[in-house]
Scaffold this active site. Structure first.
Site, PDB file in Angstrom:
ATOM      1  N   ASP A 130       7.160   8.181   5.632  1.00 39.13           N
ATOM      2  CA  ASP A 130       7.685   8.252   4.271  1.00 39.13           C
ATOM      3  C   ASP A 130       8.186   9.677   4.079  1.00 39.13           C
ATOM      4  O   ASP A 130       8.366  10.417   5.048  1.00 39.13           O
ATOM      5  CB  ASP A 130       6.589   7.867   3.269  1.00 39.13           C
ATOM      6  N   ALA A 137       0.861  -1.184   0.000  1.00 35.81           N
ATOM      7  CA  ALA A 137       0.000   0.000   0.000  1.00 35.81           C
ATOM      8  C   ALA A 137       0.896   1.233   0.000  1.00 35.81           C
ATOM      9  O   ALA A 137       2.090   1.153   0.302  1.00 35.81           O
ATOM     10  CB  ALA A 137      -0.925   0.024   1.215  1.00 35.81           C
ATOM     11  N   LYS A 138       0.320   2.349  -0.352  1.00 40.30           N
ATOM     12  CA  LYS A 138       1.029   3.627  -0.277  1.00 40.30           C
ATOM     13  C   LYS A 138      -0.011   4.726  -0.243  1.00 40.30           C
ATOM     14  O   LYS A 138      -1.107   4.593  -0.797  1.00 40.30           O
ATOM     15  CB  LYS A 138       1.929   3.821  -1.492  1.00 40.30           C
ATOM     16  N   GLY A 139       0.328   5.829   0.398  1.00 42.04           N
ATOM     17  CA  GLY A 139      -0.609   6.936   0.457  1.00 42.04           C
ATOM     18  C   GLY A 139       0.096   8.231   0.755  1.00 42.04           C
ATOM     19  O   GLY A 139       1.317   8.285   0.926  1.00 42.04           O
TER      20      GLY A 139
END
Length: 433
Positions: free
Chosen positions: A164, A123-125
Site C-alpha cells: 500500500d 482488512a487494512k493496516g
C-alpha cells in the site's frame, strides 16, 4: 462535453484542492453502506454488523535506529469482515495512519472484494511512520518487528496483507520471510504483492492501472464512444496512472494530459505516453518532458471525454465539481471524489465509475497470486492478464445490470452488488453462537 458553470476554482497551485466537506474513510464507508442498504431489502441486523470491524489490533513497534537510539511506532491491523473468506488488504507506512482510517479502508476492501466476487473479506493496516525518514535497514527492521507483532492474526487462511502507500514488493518480501522464519516453513501465501522470484505474481504491480484501462474501454463502449475518438486526461503518473495511460494509448485513445506532483503535461494533439517515464521509472519527471505545463487543478477541468484521477483522494470537491468538463470520470485513485462532488456530478449527468470497480485489478491479481502460492504453480503474464480481463468484464456486467434496472448511479450500483453478496453470505451462515 458536460455542461459547466462558473466556479471559484483556484488554478494557481499544483497542490490538491483542500476539501472543506471531506470526511474520514470510516464516515465514507458507513455512509456508502447505508446508501446501498436503502436500495435493498436486507436484514437491518446485517447492516448493523457491517458498521463495525470484526477486530482491530493495535501494537507498538520498537526499532533500533541506525544511530543506536530506539524509537517506538504504533501499528494497526483492522479486520472488517470475513464472511466470504480470509481478510485481505494493504499495509501502509504513513505518518497519518490511524485506527479509524484502517477501519474505514478495511470496510472499503470488503466492498471491493465483493464487487469482484473474490472469496475474501476486507482488512487494512499500517504503521504511523514517515518511510522517507527511514533508511532501508531501518525499514526492514520495522517490517520484521511489525510482522512479529501481527504473526498470530495474519496467515494465508486468515488475513493476507499486501503493499500500500509507503510499502512495496520488498516490504512484502521481508514480511513473508519474518513470518516464515517464525512458522518454521516458507509460507508465500501470507502476503501478496511479493517479487515473483519468491512467489509473487507476474502483472501484479501493473494490475490496478490495467483494470482502470479495461473499465475505461468498457464504459466508453457503453456510451458509444470509440476509443480512437476519445480524449483522456489522467492525474497521476505512478503505477496506476502510467499503466492506464499507456494501455489506453496503445488501444487508440488520445491521452492529452498526464501529471505528477509538480504539475501536468498537456498536449491537445496527444502525448506519446511511452516516451514519458512513470514515477517508478524516474520520480517527478513528467514536467521535465513537457513543452506545455499546466497545474494539476487545471488538468481536472480540461475539456476532455474521460477524466481519470489516479493520484490522491479528495481531489474532486464541491469547489471544482461544477468546473469538471469531462463526460466520464473513472476513479483510478482510492476516494478521489468527495460525497458533495459526487452529488454535483450526478446532478450534471457526469458518469462516475467508482474506485471499488475501476482499480480493483490490484486485489484481483493478489487473489491470483494467492492461488498460485497455495498450488505452488506460477501463471504466465498472459494468463494473468487474460484472467484479469475476464474478471473485470464479469464485474462490469453485474454492475451494469443494477445500473440499468434500478436507475441509480454507477457508484450506487457497485455498492448494491457488493452489499447483496455480503448480505447473502451472512444470511446463509447466520450469527454464531
Amino acid at each position: 462535453m458536460a455542461s459547466t458553470s462558473n466556479s471559484n476554482l483556484d488554478t494557481s497551485t499544483d497542490e490538491k484542492v483542500a476539501s472543506s466537506e471531506s470526511e474520514s474513510a470510516l464516515e465514507t464507508a458507513r455512509r456508502q453502506l447505508y446508501h446501498a442498504a436503502a436500495h435493498l431489502d436486507i436484514d437491518s441486523n446485517i447492516v448493523e454488523r457491517l458498521k463495525y470491524p470484526k477486530k482491530v489490533h493495535e501494537v507498538t513497534v520498537p526499532i533500533k535506529r541506525d544511530d543506536g537510539t530506539v524509537e517506538v511506532f504504533t501499528g494497526y491491523r483492522a479486520q472488517h469482515d470475513s464472511v466470504r473468506g480470509p481478510h485481505k488488504g494493504g499495509l501502509r507506512y504513513h505518518p497519518e495512519v490511524t485506527r479509524d482510517e484502517c477501519v474505514g479502508l478495511g470496510m472499503w476492501m470488503t466492498w471491493k472484494c465483493a464487487v469482484m466476487d473474490l472469496p475474501f473479506g476486507g482488512a487494512k493496516g499500517g504503521v504511523a511512520v514517515n518511510p522517507k525518514e527511514l533508511s532501508s535497514a531501518e525499514k526492514e527492521r520495522l517490517t520484521r518487528r511489525f510482522a512479529q507483532e501481527l504473526r498470530d492474526v495474519i496467515g494465508p487462511n486468515h488475513d493476507i496483507p499486501a503493499p500500500d502507500m509507503g510499502t512495496d514488493p520488498q516490504t512484502m518480501a521481508w514480511l513473508m520471510d519474518a513470518y516464515s522464519m517464525q512458522e518454521g516453513e516458507t509460507t508465500p501465501g501470507v502476503v501478496t504483492g511479493k517479487p515473483p522470484v519468491i512467489g509473487g505474481s507476474e502483472g501484479r504491480e501493473e494490475a490496478p492501472g490495467r483494470s482502470v484501462a479495461i473499465i475505461t474501454q468498457l464504459v466508453c463502449e457503453y456510451y458509444d464512444r470509440p476509443l480512437d475518438e476519445t480524449t483522456v486526461a489522467i492525474q497521476g503518473y505512478g503505477s496506476v496512472g502510467a499503466n492506464a495511460a499507456r494501455l489506453l494509448d496503445d488501444w487508440g485513445a488520445t491521452i492529452v494530459a498526464i501529471s505528477d506532483v509538480n504539475g501536468a503535461m498537456y498536449d491537445p494533439e496527444g502525448i506519446d505516453t511511452a516516451s514519458v517515464p512513470s514515477h517508478d521509472e524516474e520520480p517527478e519527471a513528467v514536467t521535465k518532458y513537457a513543452d506545455n505545463v499546466i497545474s494539476n487543478d487545471e488538468l481536472l477541468t480540461l475539456d476532455v471525454d474521460v477524466l481519470i484521477p489516479a493520484a490522491l483522494g479528495n481531489v474532486l470537491t464541491k469547489e471544482n465539481a461544477e468546473a469538471v468538463a469531462a463526460d466520464l470520470v473513472v476513479e483510478g485513485a482510492n476516494g478521489p471524489t468527495t460525497s458533495t462532488a459526487d452529488s454535483i456530478l450526478a446532478e450534471r449527468d457526469v458518469a462516475v465509475i467508482p474506485d471499488i470497480l475501476a482499480n480493483a485489478g490490484g486485489v484481483t491479481v493478489s487473489y491470483f497470486e494467492w492461488l498460485q502460492d497455495i498450488n505452488r504453480r506460477a501463471w504466465s503474464l498472459e494468463r494473468v492478464n487474460d484472467e484479469l480481463e475476464t474478471e473485470m468484464q464479469a464485474a462490469w456486467r453485474a454492475i451494469k445490470t443494477e445500473f440499468e434496472q434500478r436507475d441509480v448511479t454507477w457508484r450506487d450500483a457497485a455498492y448494491i452488488v457488493a452489499l447483496s453478496r455480503i448480505a447473502e453470505a451472512h444470511e446463509a451462515r447466520g450469527l454464531w453462537p
